[in-house]
Design a protein around this motif. Structure first.
Motif, PDB file in Angstrom:
ATOM      1  N   ALA A 152      67.609  96.799 -11.049  1.00  0.00           N
ATOM      2  CA  ALA A 152      68.345  97.829 -10.319  1.00  0.00           C
ATOM      3  C   ALA A 152      69.596  98.235 -11.069  1.00  0.00           C
ATOM      4  N   THR A 153      69.974  99.489 -10.918  1.00  0.00           N
ATOM      5  CA  THR A 153      71.197 100.013 -11.501  1.00  0.00           C
ATOM      6  C   THR A 153      72.393  99.197 -11.014  1.00  0.00           C
ATOM      7  N   GLY A 154      73.288  98.873 -11.935  1.00  0.00           N
ATOM      8  CA  GLY A 154      74.475  98.097 -11.593  1.00  0.00           C
ATOM      9  C   GLY A 154      74.354  96.627 -11.916  1.00  0.00           C
ATOM     10  N   GLU A 155      73.128  96.117 -12.091  1.00  0.00           N
ATOM     11  CA  GLU A 155      72.938  94.714 -12.441  1.00  0.00           C
ATOM     12  C   GLU A 155      73.362  94.477 -13.893  1.00  0.00           C
ATOM     13  N   GLU A 156      73.865  93.282 -14.168  1.00  0.00           N
ATOM     14  CA  GLU A 156      74.280  92.915 -15.518  1.00  0.00           C
ATOM     15  C   GLU A 156      73.454  91.732 -16.014  1.00  0.00           C
ATOM     16  N   PHE A 157      73.237  91.681 -17.327  1.00  0.00           N
ATOM     17  CA  PHE A 157      72.520  90.547 -17.911  1.00  0.00           C
ATOM     18  C   PHE A 157      72.934  90.374 -19.361  1.00  0.00           C
ATOM     19  N   LEU A 158      72.650  89.201 -19.901  1.00  0.00           N
ATOM     20  CA  LEU A 158      72.947  88.919 -21.306  1.00  0.00           C
ATOM     21  C   LEU A 158      71.803  89.426 -22.170  1.00  0.00           C
ATOM     22  N   LEU A 159      72.157  90.198 -23.181  1.00  0.00           N
ATOM     23  CA  LEU A 159      71.163  90.757 -24.098  1.00  0.00           C
ATOM     24  C   LEU A 159      71.403  90.197 -25.491  1.00  0.00           C
ATOM     25  N   GLU A 160      70.361  89.610 -26.060  1.00  0.00           N
ATOM     26  CA  GLU A 160      70.463  89.057 -27.413  1.00  0.00           C
ATOM     27  C   GLU A 160      69.960  90.082 -28.414  1.00  0.00           C
ATOM     28  N   THR A 161      70.831  90.461 -29.349  1.00  0.00           N
ATOM     29  CA  THR A 161      70.469  91.397 -30.406  1.00  0.00           C
ATOM     30  C   THR A 161      70.573  90.697 -31.749  1.00  0.00           C
ATOM     31  N   ASP A 162      70.228  91.403 -32.813  1.00  0.00           N
ATOM     32  CA  ASP A 162      70.315  90.806 -34.153  1.00  0.00           C
ATOM     33  C   ASP A 162      71.761  90.512 -34.520  1.00  0.00           C
ATOM     34  N   GLU A 163      72.704  91.297 -33.969  1.00  0.00           N
ATOM     35  CA  GLU A 163      74.107  91.151 -34.337  1.00  0.00           C
ATOM     36  C   GLU A 163      74.872  90.189 -33.432  1.00  0.00           C
ATOM     37  N   ALA A 164      74.552  90.202 -32.138  1.00  0.00           N
ATOM     38  CA  ALA A 164      75.344  89.401 -31.200  1.00  0.00           C
ATOM     39  C   ALA A 164      74.631  89.272 -29.865  1.00  0.00           C
ATOM     40  N   ILE A 165      75.183  88.402 -29.010  1.00  0.00           N
ATOM     41  CA  ILE A 165      74.760  88.313 -27.620  1.00  0.00           C
ATOM     42  C   ILE A 165      75.827  89.011 -26.789  1.00  0.00           C
ATOM     43  N   GLU A 196      78.517 105.373 -29.225  1.00  0.00           N
ATOM     44  CA  GLU A 196      77.297 105.124 -29.972  1.00  0.00           C
ATOM     45  C   GLU A 196      76.264 104.437 -29.078  1.00  0.00           C
ATOM     46  N   SER A 197      75.038 104.414 -29.541  1.00  0.00           N
ATOM     47  CA  SER A 197      73.980 103.709 -28.813  1.00  0.00           C
ATOM     48  C   SER A 197      73.018 103.088 -29.809  1.00  0.00           C
ATOM     49  N   PHE A 198      72.344 102.031 -29.403  1.00  0.00           N
ATOM     50  CA  PHE A 198      71.359 101.381 -30.257  1.00  0.00           C
ATOM     51  C   PHE A 198      70.268 100.787 -29.371  1.00  0.00           C
ATOM     52  N   SER A 199      69.162 100.413 -29.991  1.00  0.00           N
ATOM     53  CA  SER A 199      68.006  99.905 -29.250  1.00  0.00           C
ATOM     54  C   SER A 199      67.804  98.413 -29.499  1.00  0.00           C
ATOM     55  N   ALA A 200      67.271  97.739 -28.495  1.00  0.00           N
ATOM     56  CA  ALA A 200      66.938  96.319 -28.587  1.00  0.00           C
ATOM     57  C   ALA A 200      65.765  96.071 -27.642  1.00  0.00           C
ATOM     58  N   THR A 201      65.398  94.805 -27.454  1.00  0.00           N
ATOM     59  CA  THR A 201      64.344  94.452 -26.498  1.00  0.00           C
ATOM     60  C   THR A 201      64.788  93.243 -25.686  1.00  0.00           C
ATOM     61  N   ALA A 202      64.217  93.101 -24.493  1.00  0.00           N
ATOM     62  CA  ALA A 202      64.519  91.955 -23.636  1.00  0.00           C
ATOM     63  C   ALA A 202      63.233  91.449 -23.012  1.00  0.00           C
ATOM     64  N   ASP A 203      63.100  90.125 -22.906  1.00  0.00           N
ATOM     65  CA  ASP A 203      61.974  89.511 -22.216  1.00  0.00           C
ATOM     66  C   ASP A 203      62.354  89.340 -20.749  1.00  0.00           C
ATOM     67  N   VAL A 204      61.642  90.044 -19.882  1.00  0.00           N
ATOM     68  CA  VAL A 204      61.989  90.089 -18.465  1.00  0.00           C
ATOM     69  C   VAL A 204      60.837  89.515 -17.630  1.00  0.00           C
ATOM     70  N   PRO A 205      61.136  88.629 -16.663  1.00  0.00           N
ATOM     71  CA  PRO A 205      60.084  88.121 -15.776  1.00  0.00           C
ATOM     72  C   PRO A 205      59.344  89.260 -15.092  1.00  0.00           C
ATOM     73  N   THR A 206      58.028  89.194 -15.078  1.00  0.00           N
ATOM     74  CA  THR A 206      57.234  90.296 -14.533  1.00  0.00           C
ATOM     75  C   THR A 206      57.431  90.469 -13.030  1.00  0.00           C
ATOM     76  N   ASP A 207      57.828  89.406 -12.340  1.00  0.00           N
ATOM     77  CA  ASP A 207      58.025  89.532 -10.895  1.00  0.00           C
ATOM     78  C   ASP A 207      59.458  89.922 -10.530  1.00  0.00           C
ATOM     79  N   GLU A 208      60.267  90.250 -11.537  1.00  0.00           N
ATOM     80  CA  GLU A 208      61.667  90.629 -11.309  1.00  0.00           C
ATOM     81  C   GLU A 208      61.757  92.074 -10.843  1.00  0.00           C
ATOM     82  N   THR A 209      62.721  92.353  -9.975  1.00  0.00           N
ATOM     83  CA  THR A 209      63.051  93.720  -9.605  1.00  0.00           C
ATOM     84  C   THR A 209      64.378  94.080 -10.261  1.00  0.00           C
TER      85      THR A 209
END
Length: 215
Positions: A79-92, A64-77
């Motif tokens: 790249a594929t393979g990078e991991e980060f914490l994503l906060e959604t309505d259901e969980a982090i 399955e797949s679902f959509s969310a949003t993330a606030d990202v620093p504008t000066d960030e680069t």
């Protein structure tokens, strides 16, 4: 994506009152304590606010797949393979970037200010597909099953696992395209280790039976 700012460009009252130098952030806060890397002068100042932009994120989890949003620093680069914490309505959750949508196409690396959509895969808890053959060696009588495990769970070639009512010995591991740090796409030497979130498929010898009934 970086979680904290460790170095920032600031004017130094001791050696560079008119030009910015790189400063180390010793203590963040309203009045942060910083140290100039040019002259080692320590002083307090207000750190510039980090500029961010909201980017759409598509998360793939199992089938399955679902959509969310993330606030990202504008000066960030990004790249594929990078991991980060994503906060959604259901969980982090922890997600890994699999592709970046920029304009009319996709790319493996781009500045955050240019990215329209971040395509990701959930890697905190993952499903690992296993193809196993009877311990008698009949490879034409294989069967497949899926395992639900933490993303950092390690599978080792040559070791026997007992998971989800299955007992099997790992003979080979097929690595995902978005995994980094592996020399080959398939690992099959005893001792080769891959974490679950990097696995596309496990190949194994079933230890619970020597053959399966056709019924």
């Amino acid at each position: 994506m970086n979680d904290t700012v460790e170095q920032v460009p600031l004017e130094c009252p001791a050696c560079s009152p008119d030009l910015e130098t790189v400063h180390e952030v010793l203590s963040p806060g309203g009045q942060a304590t910083v140290r100039c890397t040019e002259c080692s002068h320590v002083h307090k100042t207000t750190l510039p606010e980090e500029q961010t932009r909201q980017i759409d994120v598509v998360v793939s989890q199992d089938d399955e797949s679902f959509s969310a949003t993330a606030d990202v620093p504008t000066d960030e680069t990004l790249a594929t393979g990078e991991e980060f914490l994503l906060e959604t309505d259901e969980a982090i959750m922890t997600v890994r970037i699999t592709s970046l949508e920029v304009g009319d196409g996709r790319t493996d690396e781009a500045a955050a200010e240019d990215v329209d959509t971040i395509w990701t895969r959930a890697v905190g808890n993952v499903s690992v597909s296993v193809t196993a053959h009877p311990k008698g060696g009949e490879h034409d009588e294989t069967h497949s099953f899926d395992l639900q495990v933490p993303g950092d769970y390690e599978f080792v070639v040559g070791e026997t696992e007992e998971l989800a009512d299955e007992e099997f010995t790992i003979e080979g591991i097929l690595v995902r395209d978005d995994a980094v740090g592996y020399d080959h796409e398939k690992l099959d030497f005893d001792g080769d280790t891959v974490v679950a979130k990097d696995i596309k498929r496990l190949y194994a010898r079933d230890e619970s039976t020597s053959a399966w009934s056709a019924w």
